[in-house]
Design a protein around this motif. Structure first.
Motif, mmCIF file in Angstrom:
data_model
loop_
_atom_site.group_PDB
_atom_site.id
_atom_site.type_symbol
_atom_site.label_atom_id
_atom_site.label_comp_id
_atom_site.label_asym_id
_atom_site.label_seq_id
_atom_site.Cartn_x
_atom_site.Cartn_y
_atom_site.Cartn_z
ATOM 1 N N SER A 127 -18.463 0.515 9.119
ATOM 2 C CA SER A 127 -18.093 -0.217 7.907
ATOM 3 C C SER A 127 -16.625 -0.614 8.005
ATOM 4 N N THR A 128 -16.165 -1.381 7.037
ATOM 5 C CA THR A 128 -14.761 -1.784 7.027
ATOM 6 C C THR A 128 -13.845 -0.571 6.901
ATOM 7 N N GLY A 129 -14.195 0.346 6.005
ATOM 8 C CA GLY A 129 -13.377 1.558 5.853
ATOM 9 C C GLY A 129 -13.337 2.379 7.123
ATOM 10 N N ASP A 130 -14.501 2.521 7.768
ATOM 11 C CA ASP A 130 -14.556 3.275 9.021
ATOM 12 C C ASP A 130 -13.764 2.567 10.120
ATOM 13 N N PHE A 131 -13.762 1.239 10.113
ATOM 14 C CA PHE A 131 -12.972 0.484 11.088
ATOM 15 C C PHE A 131 -11.485 0.818 10.952
ATOM 16 N N VAL A 132 -10.976 0.793 9.736
ATOM 17 C CA VAL A 132 -9.557 1.088 9.508
ATOM 18 C C VAL A 132 -9.231 2.510 9.951
ATOM 19 N N VAL A 133 -10.123 3.441 9.640
ATOM 20 C CA VAL A 133 -9.884 4.834 10.018
ATOM 21 C C VAL A 133 -9.821 4.977 11.534
ATOM 22 N N GLN A 134 -10.784 4.397 12.240
ATOM 23 C CA GLN A 134 -10.803 4.536 13.696
ATOM 24 C C GLN A 134 -9.614 3.840 14.350
ATOM 25 N N LEU A 163 -0.047 3.426 5.445
ATOM 26 C CA LEU A 163 -1.296 4.190 5.405
ATOM 27 C C LEU A 163 -1.428 4.956 4.095
ATOM 28 N N ALA A 164 -0.306 5.503 3.617
ATOM 29 C CA ALA A 164 -0.352 6.224 2.346
ATOM 30 C C ALA A 164 -0.701 5.287 1.203
ATOM 31 N N GLN A 165 -0.154 4.065 1.225
ATOM 32 C CA GLN A 165 -0.462 3.097 0.184
ATOM 33 C C GLN A 165 -1.918 2.669 0.232
ATOM 34 N N LEU A 166 -2.468 2.597 1.430
ATOM 35 C CA LEU A 166 -3.873 2.200 1.568
ATOM 36 C C LEU A 166 -4.801 3.227 0.928
ATOM 37 N N THR A 167 -4.408 4.491 0.965
ATOM 38 C CA THR A 167 -5.279 5.545 0.417
ATOM 39 C C THR A 167 -5.358 5.523 -1.099
ATOM 40 N N VAL A 168 -4.413 4.881 -1.760
ATOM 41 C CA VAL A 168 -4.440 4.849 -3.228
ATOM 42 C C VAL A 168 -5.039 3.552 -3.754
ATOM 43 N N MET A 169 -5.395 2.619 -2.850
ATOM 44 C CA MET A 169 -6.030 1.386 -3.293
ATOM 45 C C MET A 169 -7.494 1.643 -3.614
ATOM 46 N N ARG A 170 -7.934 1.077 -4.706
ATOM 47 C CA ARG A 170 -9.311 1.251 -5.113
ATOM 48 C C ARG A 170 -10.112 -0.004 -4.761
ATOM 49 N N THR A 171 -10.885 0.112 -3.696
ATOM 50 C CA THR A 171 -11.771 -0.976 -3.294
ATOM 51 C C THR A 171 -13.172 -0.410 -3.135
ATOM 52 N N TRP A 210 -15.341 -0.951 -0.942
ATOM 53 C CA TRP A 210 -15.820 -0.736 0.420
ATOM 54 C C TRP A 210 -15.050 0.352 1.157
ATOM 55 N N PHE A 211 -14.219 1.096 0.437
ATOM 56 C CA PHE A 211 -13.601 2.301 1.003
ATOM 57 C C PHE A 211 -14.257 3.520 0.374
ATOM 58 N N GLU A 212 -14.973 4.274 1.175
ATOM 59 C CA GLU A 212 -15.606 5.485 0.668
ATOM 60 C C GLU A 212 -14.589 6.616 0.573
ATOM 61 N N ASP A 213 -14.933 7.621 -0.214
ATOM 62 C CA ASP A 213 -14.026 8.763 -0.393
ATOM 63 C C ASP A 213 -13.741 9.450 0.942
ATOM 64 N N ARG A 214 -14.739 9.507 1.802
ATOM 65 C CA ARG A 214 -14.543 10.138 3.111
ATOM 66 C C ARG A 214 -13.544 9.339 3.948
ATOM 67 N N ASP A 215 -13.608 8.020 3.850
ATOM 68 C CA ASP A 215 -12.652 7.194 4.577
ATOM 69 C C ASP A 215 -11.232 7.417 4.072
#
Length: 323
Positions: free
Chosen positions: A137-144, A204-212, A214-219
């Motif tokens: 997924s998009t969230g998993d892409f960013v994480v990897q 990266l810290a700012q990305l974690t507080v964005m509410r979208t 297509w970002f799952e909690d695990r991501d």
């Protein structure tokens, strides 16, 4: 259009696999087909044309993706997220501190990345997709992508710590001016790395507080872990910079002490020979009335006087603890 601007493109399924796309397939893609990843070469006119005319992106986003120079940052614009990151430059013959940028535009069903130079982390992600264990997924892409970028920082920062340790040990046993140049180079390398690593932590810290959606909690949790890793690397760089500064200061003090010691010896020698030079100069003038001029033992007597004066000076210096 030709394929020179399209480095590669994949239609990613939900199982970590992907099908290779060309320009024609990218042009006919729609969100219902699945997650599309388009990786472009910034310097290609084909890439610029596609971004400006066919991608459907806001002109501000396109200008940012094509900017000459970027710093790591994260911004949410409309229904997407613009994420700029940096990776250490591990290309052959390159300096690791000359970090390579990767510009990313994220949507729920589309990912656009733009490069200037080759980045090994992106190549690894492409290999993972071809082997069937890429992002799902998009969230998993960013994480990897973040994991691969951050993991490659570890080796470079570890090498810097080892180099600082080695220079500290050398300063204890050597007093070489070459060490000063090496310490200067090392400090410049640390500063260059920190210039991009610190903003990457914030991005990266700012990305974690964005509410979208297509970002799952695990991501988000995995992204927080990567942000924490980058924070530790920033702290390691700060510590290495301080240690290098202390080492350089210690080396400067040792070189100053060495110079002062040599100047002290030269001063003592000059002080010893000053009266001797005065006497020999005085007896060397070509006028009448020079004492002992007609005495056969005159030269020996003068030498004895000079030795006595030298001995008295040495005793005086020792008594005054000047050496």
């Amino acid at each position: 259009m030709h394929d020179d601007g399209l480095v590669f493109s994949y239609l990613i399924d939900g199982d970590g696999k992907g099908s290779r796309f060309d320009w024609a397939e990218v042009a006919t893609w729609n969100p219902g087909d699945g997650l599309l990843w388009v990786h472009l070469n910034r310097d290609s006119e084909d890439s610029r044309h596609w971004l400006r005319e066919q991608s459907g992106l806001d002109p501000l986003v396109v200008d940012a993706l094509l900017a000459e120079d970027t710093r790591p940052r994260c911004a949410q614009m409309g229904g997407g997220v613009m994420l700029f990151l940096r990776g250490v430059n591990l290309n052959p013959g390159a300096n690791p501190e000359d970090m390579v940028s990767i510009r990313v535009w994220l949507e729920e069903s589309r990912i656009i990345t733009v490069r200037i130079r080759r980045l090994l982390s992106v190549h690894d992600l492409r290999t993972a997709i071809e082997q069937g264990h890429g992002p799902t997924s998009t969230g998993d892409f960013v994480v990897q992508l973040a994991q691969r970028l951050v993991s490659r920082m570890a080796g470079v920062i570890g090498d810097i710590d080892d180099e600082v340790d080695a220079l500290q040990d050398r300063v204890l046993v050597e007093e070489s001016r070459q060490l000063r140049a090496q310490l200067n180079d090392l400090r410049r390398e640390i500063i260059a790395l920190r210039r991009y690593v610190a903003p990457q932590r914030d991005a990266l810290a700012q990305l974690t507080v964005m509410r979208t959606s297509w970002f799952e909690d695990r991501d988000l949790l995995r992204l927080r872990e990567e942000a924490d890793r980058v924070t530790r690397y920033v702290e390691d760089l700060d510590a290495a910079r301080e240690r290098a500064a202390v080492t350089q200061e210690e080396l400067g003090n040792k070189l100053s002490e060495q110079l002062n010691s040599r100047m002290y010896v030269l001063s003592v020698v000059a002080a010893v020979f000053l009266p001797l030079g005065f006497l020999t100069g005085l007896f060397g003038i070509n006028v009448g009335g020079i004492p002992l001029a007609d005495n056969p033992r005159g030269f020996v007597d003068i030498l004895i006087v000079l030795l006595l004066i030298t001995g008295l000076q040495v005793l005086l210096f020792r008594w005054r603890r000047w050496f």
